[in-house]
Design an enzyme around this catalytic site. Structure first.
Site, PDB file in Angstrom:
ATOM      1  CB  SER A  23      -0.819  -0.385   0.970  1.00  0.00           C
ATOM      2  OG  SER A  23      -1.560   1.199   1.121  1.00  0.00           O
ATOM      3  CB  CYS A 131      -1.678   5.068   8.682  1.00  0.00           C
ATOM      4  SG  CYS A 131      -0.367   7.418   8.203  1.00  0.00           S
ATOM      5  CB  THR A 194       7.142   3.495   7.609  1.00  0.00           C
ATOM      6  OG1 THR A 194       6.255   4.265   7.985  1.00  0.00           O
ATOM      7  CG2 THR A 194       6.555   2.737   5.753  1.00  0.00           C
TER       8      THR A 194
END
Lengths: 300, 235
Positions: A23, A131, A194
């Site tokens: 994504s 996120c 991340t």
């Protein structure tokens, strides 16, 4: 491309191979159609979607680091309704598994988004509780296992589609987080998103990103991502989709040997637009069934 | 748009930290289009505008600004380099066609796409060029009717009312100045300089604010109409 006569199913969905575009790095697949038939991939995860459209973050959004990059896009996306009307019909033309990545700020927003996606032609919902770039992009749910449990259970109750939960490496305890999500009803897990990171511009004496922090990806995070995938594979029984700095088929094989059912390719798509396809082809020389999880349980 | 490996024909400095690299590319990109150059050892590609092309080669003008561009200078004739392109939309020649008097305005390395653009406009338009540099001028010999500003404001070199359309390229401060100068006076096509990752519209890191919402500099641009840009909210 078949994988040595074996069939790979994740959450009841059949994959032609274990390579999925991650994504936020592959748009809606359309952007890479000029380079190759994206239907050759095992699956495509959409750009992170939210119930309402988002403009994303201000200021610089990308910064290269040693063997990595940071991004601060901030879940810019056209909103789920726009996706269902415009992007999804285009994506459905690809002969591959379509995974809708869903972000949100509140439990209610996640549930409302999931209900819309549940009634659509997407194959899997990837619940993004990870996120790092928006205050209400799901990261709050990605830190504490109890918060993750709450949102996953709420979505699970309203949603019949296969549910894959995307975990953050920034959580308090990756194994506790994984177990909580499975207990709440996740059919599969994907990790890692991340790493929360930052950079300083020493010339201007200011932080590089308006948000101060941003998400670090690329080869720099691979060994840590691999360790987390391994630990989670040891702890849960649902399929685990591994990612984090996978640049080539050899990297992908490491994650599969650690127990990953499949892998996602993200940052590598920027370094080489053919990266994901190269990895599909490179993995063709491995007997995936034989190597999957081979480092676990004392197997060699 | 493809990803391919190609042979470097030449790579040499033209002034201080500005270099020209010519690569075998058997196509003719539009002025203002760019290629991603994949530098060995660097994760992200470097997006460079086309300076010149002849159907067999493409020449890039680039300035050394960091590690990646420094590494580019180490490549010599016959080395191969991976490229992705041509990317972006370039300058819309059909939009320029109806206009007789065209000003090409550049700031620094923004002169690169003006070289190819001036060639594509030659013979059909009255082209005047205004080029700003911080220290040394370069590439100006490849342009017609040039005025240069060294260390000053290139936007002070001309009167917007003397032209029917302005085409521009330069760094962020330059873009702001040219958008303000042309606003309400003359149509402006301006190529933006943004940090990029994918170059194909997938990653959304090169976002720019426009009156039509947030656009992707790489895939929706890099050339935009000046009036589209929400320049005052930037930085």
């Amino acid at each position: 491309m078949t994988m040595n006569n074996e069939q790979l199913t994740i959450a009841g969905v059949l994959f032609k191979n274990p390579v999925i575009a991650a994504s936020g790095t592959f748009g809606f697949g359309l952007e890479y159609c000029n380079f190759y038939d994206v239907g050759l991939l095992g699956g495509i995860c959409t750009k992170g979607l939210t119930l309402h459209p988002r403009q994303g973050n201000s200021g610089l959004r990308v910064f290269e680091t040693a063997s990595g990059m940071m991004n601060s896009v901030g879940l810019q996306n056209p909103g789920i309704l726009h996706f269902l009307e415009h992007e999804l019909p285009e994506m459905r033309r690809f002969d591959t598994v379509i995974i809708a990545n869903l972000g949100g700020g509140t439990v209610e927003e996640y549930v409302e988004g999931a209900v819309l996606l549940d009634a659509s032609l997407v194959d899997i919902i990837e619940l993004n509780i990870s996120c790092p770039n928006v205050k209400h992009g799901g990261m709050a749910f990605g830190i504490k296992a109890e918060a993750a449990f709450e949102v996953v259970r709420a979505v699970r109750e309203k949603c019949r589609k296969p549910l894959m939960v995307k975990l953050s490496p920034n959580c308090e305890d990756i194994v506790a987080m994984a177990r909580a999500c499975v207990e709440a009803g996740a059919d599969a897990l994907s990790l890692v998103n991340t790493f929360k990171a930052m950079a300083v511009d020493i010339k201007t004496r200011r932080v590089v990103f308006d948000n101060v922090t941003a998400g670090l990806s690329g080869p720099a995070i691979k060994p840590i991502a691999l360790r987390m995938v391994y630990e989670v594979c040891e702890a849960v029984d649902v399929p685990v989709v591994g990612m984090g700095g996978i640049m080539c088929a050899e990297d992908a094989a490491e994650f599969i040997m650690a127990g990953a059912a499949a892998i996602q390719v993200g940052t590598a798509n920027f370094a080489n637009p053919h990266a994901a396809l190269d990895i599909v082809r490179g993995l063709g020389s491995y007997k995936i069934n034989e190597i999957r999880g081979c480092i676990r349980h004392g197997k060699t | 748009m493809t990803h391919f490996k190609s042979r470097i024909v030449c790579n040499a400095p033209i002034v201080q930290d500005v270099w020209l690299m010519t690569v075998e590319v058997p196509e003719t990109p539009k002025a203002g289009q760019f290629y991603n150059l994949h530098v060995e050892g660097e994760l992200l590609p470097r997006p460079l505008s086309v300076c010149e092309s002849d159907g067999e080669t493409v020449t890039f003008a680039y300035q050394i600004v960091g590690k990646g561009t420094k590494k580019l200078t180490k490549l010599s004739e016959n080395h191969t380099i991976a490229l992705t392109g041509a990317l972006g939309n370039g300058f819309d020649l059909d939009a320029i066609r109806p206009h007789r008097r065209v000003a090409l305005v550049s700031g620094g390395i923004g002169i690169a796409p003006m070289v190819q653009l001036s060639k594509q406009l030659a013979g059909r338009h009255e082209v005047s060029c205004f080029c700003g540099f911080s220290e040394h001028a370069y590439l100006v010999e490849k342009l017609p009717n040039v005025k240069t500003a060294i260390g000053g404001f290139v936007t002070d070199l001309f009167d917007a009312a003397d032209f029917d359309i302005v085409c521009a390229c330069g760094p962020k401060g330059f873009t702001k100045a040219i958008v303000r100068k042309c606003a309400g006076a003359v149509p402006l096509l301006v190529s933006l300089d943004e940090h990029m990752a994918c170059g194909v519209g997938a990653c959304l890191v090169c976002a720019c604010k426009t009156t039509n919402g947030v656009k992707r500099c790489c895939a929706d641009g890099p050339v935009f109409w000046g009036e589209e840009l929400a320049i005052d909210n930037e930085q």
